[in-house]
Write a protein that holds these residues in place. Structure first.
Motif: not given
Length: 229
Positions: A193-211
């Motif tokens: 549910e939490v992931a789906w909410a973030k997905f709908q808001h395009s709250a994504f991480e930068d794959i190269a720099y995420f820690e």
């Protein structure tokens, strides 16, 4: 339909789940110490097959990004980033303690404060404090627990859960306003549910720099022996 793979390796429990628009489709978990690097690739593939889909059907991958075990978080992050890059899908990072709140909140009436806790060794925990709506009272932080840790909240009823709460129960087991829920641990099954909410808001991480969020430095023990040369 959006299909999100969720991974949680923040504690000794290694868990994987698939959700479609927040609804759980399948889940696997293993309560084995230091098993994440060996198990994770295999159970991801097995879960996808059991759900009659391929990894190419995934829309995003969600990661429990800490706090938690340093080694576990690194393994989960490497796996999630690798999948996101290979499949060209977004990476979603979730606070481990938020997913624990999502697991427990439906069990309660709605007037209590919730305090998820993860063991950080000795008398220290990783924790946060929220009301039933999820509004933060204390942000995610490391905390050394003692008999005065919650003196500022003397009128509030608080529910503690997670493996870090065992330390607090030893101090406050007889206090009426403190309640302890056992056998709660971070789980990919409750990330949907939490992931789906973030997905709908395009709250994504930068794959190269995420820690991941370690909250404190990783320390190794230095051998005390002195060797002659």
């Amino acid at each position: 339909m959006s299909t999100i793979l969720s991974l949680d390796t923040s504690t000794k429990v290694c868990s994987v789940a698939i959700h479609q628009e927040g609804v759980l489709i399948g889940h696997q978990a293993y309560h084995l110490q230091k098993s994440h690097s060996n198990l994770l690739p295999g159970i991801i593939q097995q879960l996808a097959e059991n759900c009659e889909m391929s990894l190419s059907d995934l829309t995003a991958v969600a990661l429990s990004a800490g706090p938690g075990s340093y080694t576990g978080l690194r393994i989960g992050t490497a796996t999630a980033k690798g999948m996101a890059y290979t499949l060209s899908i977004p990476l979603i990072a979730l606070d481990t303690l938020d997913t624990m709140v999502a697991q427990v909140a439906p069990m309660l009436k709605g007037e209590e404060l919730l305090c998820p806790m993860i063991d950080a060794r000795r008398m220290e925990v990783y924790c946060k404090l929220v009301d039933h709506s999820g509004a933060e009272i204390w942000k995610t932080q490391p905390l050394i627990v003692d008999e005065h840790s919650f003196d500022d909240l003397q009128q509030e009823s608080i529910y503690f859960f997670g493996n870090g709460s065992d330390k607090l129960e030893q101090l406050f087991g007889g206090v009426d306003r403190y309640h302890f829920i056992r056998d709660i641990h971070p789980s990919a099954a409750h990330m949907g549910e939490v992931a789906w909410a973030k997905f709908q808001h395009s709250a994504f991480e930068d794959i190269a720099y995420f820690e991941p969020e370690y909250l404190k430095e990783y320390r190794t023990n230095v051998p005390s022996q002195k060797f002659k040369v």
